[in-house]
Design a protein around this motif. Structure first.
Motif, PDB file in Angstrom:
ATOM      1  N   GLY A 215      58.603 140.501  18.042  1.00  0.00           N
ATOM      2  CA  GLY A 215      57.975 141.464  18.995  1.00  0.00           C
ATOM      3  C   GLY A 215      58.865 141.806  20.094  1.00  0.00           C
ATOM      4  O   GLY A 215      59.043 143.126  20.373  1.00  0.00           O
ATOM      5  N   LEU A 216      59.703 140.733  20.741  1.00  0.00           N
ATOM      6  CA  LEU A 216      60.530 141.197  21.610  1.00  0.00           C
ATOM      7  C   LEU A 216      61.766 142.035  21.124  1.00  0.00           C
ATOM      8  O   LEU A 216      62.059 142.853  21.619  1.00  0.00           O
ATOM      9  N   VAL A 228      59.302 151.907  28.904  1.00  0.00           N
ATOM     10  CA  VAL A 228      57.838 151.658  29.387  1.00  0.00           C
ATOM     11  C   VAL A 228      57.395 150.381  29.729  1.00  0.00           C
ATOM     12  O   VAL A 228      56.776 150.032  30.656  1.00  0.00           O
ATOM     13  N   SER A 229      58.107 149.338  29.026  1.00  0.00           N
ATOM     14  CA  SER A 229      57.766 148.119  29.235  1.00  0.00           C
ATOM     15  C   SER A 229      58.427 147.644  30.620  1.00  0.00           C
ATOM     16  O   SER A 229      57.922 147.059  31.421  1.00  0.00           O
ATOM     17  N   GLY A 353      53.108 141.374  27.120  1.00  0.00           N
ATOM     18  CA  GLY A 353      52.284 140.649  28.047  1.00  0.00           C
ATOM     19  C   GLY A 353      52.901 139.264  28.644  1.00  0.00           C
ATOM     20  O   GLY A 353      52.512 139.202  29.867  1.00  0.00           O
ATOM     21  N   LEU A 354      53.825 138.748  27.972  1.00  0.00           N
ATOM     22  CA  LEU A 354      54.676 137.428  28.722  1.00  0.00           C
ATOM     23  C   LEU A 354      55.453 138.057  29.810  1.00  0.00           C
ATOM     24  O   LEU A 354      55.467 137.438  30.710  1.00  0.00           O
ATOM     25  N   VAL A 355      56.179 139.329  29.480  1.00  0.00           N
ATOM     26  CA  VAL A 355      57.104 139.557  30.558  1.00  0.00           C
ATOM     27  C   VAL A 355      55.998 140.025  31.742  1.00  0.00           C
ATOM     28  O   VAL A 355      56.551 139.855  32.676  1.00  0.00           O
ATOM     29  N   LEU A 356      55.144 140.861  31.395  1.00  0.00           N
ATOM     30  CA  LEU A 356      54.019 141.334  32.424  1.00  0.00           C
ATOM     31  C   LEU A 356      53.812 140.110  33.321  1.00  0.00           C
ATOM     32  O   LEU A 356      53.187 140.202  34.374  1.00  0.00           O
TER      33      LEU A 356
END
Length: 412
Positions: A215-216, A228-229, A353-356
């Motif tokens: 995913g990353l 955008v992330s 989501g983990l980054v956010l």
């Protein structure tokens, strides 16, 4: 992903069933989330232990994010959702029985928090991925709006309901949470749309570590998703710091009650307003312009807080910021959904989501440090200025697809 269809979401049986079930689950979770610290305080009298239980829940959710996304992509998503909801219902039932019997030792509460956080990660990833299979692309933006509005309503009503139930009996909020998880499981069981991941057999046999990082890697190699992330993470960083600064400034001005009540309400109302306006705005305004103008507007509102003289005005400006960020968040989420292949949906959502999740604690920590040594107006100006470069890296979004799909084309 399902092709566009003529039917409206009102006639999409699976979407309606899933929306109602997950909405009830959110309501129960919001009620128990308020009741949990009250329970810890009433049983131990220790704010530190109350914070520790919350930290364990959040920490387990963060640790389970990447593995949870892999689970959501490796197994049938209906099965993942069903297992998670049933398991959460059982854990909540154990807690409700323990509260009813008056035996709630700290290890039990910590264990409940850890298990609930770990189960929430694959449930969130599988739920977002399932949405792209149940809803046609042309209606995805509207479906996400409905989901976000449902979530905001649950987070507004749930704490009120949880506080009221807790006054009647400390165990009632957890009985409600148990029932809500049961309702969510029933709704998932009733969904008829196949929710298989489409993952190749060779991919399913590859190592879990490699799959978790897919995913990353996908987000990093896609230029639009990468930008955008980064924008979303930066906005989360700034917004959490701004919220802390507003609360601290209001408290110093003798408005402690306003800082915790009105500001939270203004933020929630602003976010809900942004969610409800998103479909109409996306049909009339180019998505690139929405991202850019929303980011710049939020920067201006935060900078204006440096000149604000009252706590009420700070709350109003905070509500405007929440509305702008809500518009950006809707766009970035739909961008991920449309550009990500079905077999990577869970891992991409979990990775982002983990980054956010990591950004807000960093924002509030840095802001708290600055407030110790720098005047509040300068802190507000600094936070507002941080949003300017984020707006300047807004990606150019393709207009060759309908604006209802937020003007973003799928990646390969």
């Amino acid at each position: 992903m399902k092709p566009a269809g003529p039917d409206s979401l009102r006639r999409n049986r699976d979407f309606q069933v899933l929306c109602v079930g997950q909405g009830l689950s959110m309501l129960g979770s919001a009620a128990s989330a308020l009741a949990m610290p009250l329970l810890v305080l009433s049983s131990t009298g220790s704010p530190l232990r109350a914070g520790l239980v919350e930290a364990v829940w959040v920490g387990s959710l963060a640790l389970a994010s990447l593995p949870g996304g892999t689970v959501a992509d490796r197994f049938d998503r209906r099965l993942v959702l069903l297992v998670c909801q049933v398991a959460q219902a059982m854990v909540s039932l154990v807690l409700a029985i323990a509260v009813h019997s008056g035996h709630t030792p700290l290890p039990l509460l910590l264990g409940v928090g850890a298990v609930m956080g770990a189960l929430t990660a694959p449930s969130i990833a599988a739920g977002l991925a399932a949405l792209t299979q149940i809803v046609p692309e042309s209606q995805l933006n509207t479906a996400l709006t409905v989901n976000r509005a449902r979530g905001q309503a649950a987070y507004l009503l749930g704490p009120v309901l949880g506080g009221w139930l807790f006054t009647l009996s400390p165990g009632y909020p957890f009985w409600l949470d148990t029932a809500s998880f049961g309702a969510a499981a029933a709704s998932i069981y009733a969904v008829r749309t196949p929710l298989s991941t489409g993952a190749a057999a060779a991919e399913r046999k590859s190592s879990w570590v490699r799959q978790a990082g897919a995913g990353l890697r996908f987000v990093w190699t896609d230029p639009v998703l990468r930008r955008v992330s980064l924008i979303a993470a930066g906005q989360n960083f700034v917004m959490d710091g701004t919220y802390l600064a507003v609360v601290v400034v209001s408290s110093h001005r003798g408005s402690a009650g306003l800082s915790t009540g009105t500001i939270a309400a203004a933020s929630a109302v602003g976010a809900l307003t942004g969610v409800l306006l998103m479909p109409r705005i996306s049909r009339a305004v180019h998505p690139t312009h929405i991202l850019f103008v929303s980011g710049v507007s939020c920067a201006g509102l935060i900078a204006a807080m440096a000149l604000s003289g009252t706590a009420a005005l700070l709350a109003l400006l905070m509500g405007g910021c929440s509305m702008a960020i809500s518009l950006c968040s809707s766009l970035t989420t739909v961008a991920r959904m449309l550009r990500t292949p079905n077999h990577l949906q869970g891992r991409v959502h979990s990775a982002v989501g983990l980054v956010l999740m990591a950004a807000p604690p960093l924002g509030s920590t840095l802001t708290g440090l600055l407030l110790e040594h720098v005047p509040a107006p300068a802190v507000f100006l600094a936070l507002g200025i941080l949003l300017i470069p984020l707006a300047l890296i807004t990606p150019r979004l393709d207009t060759s697809v309908p604006l209802e799909s937020v003007g973003i084309v799928k990646g390969d």
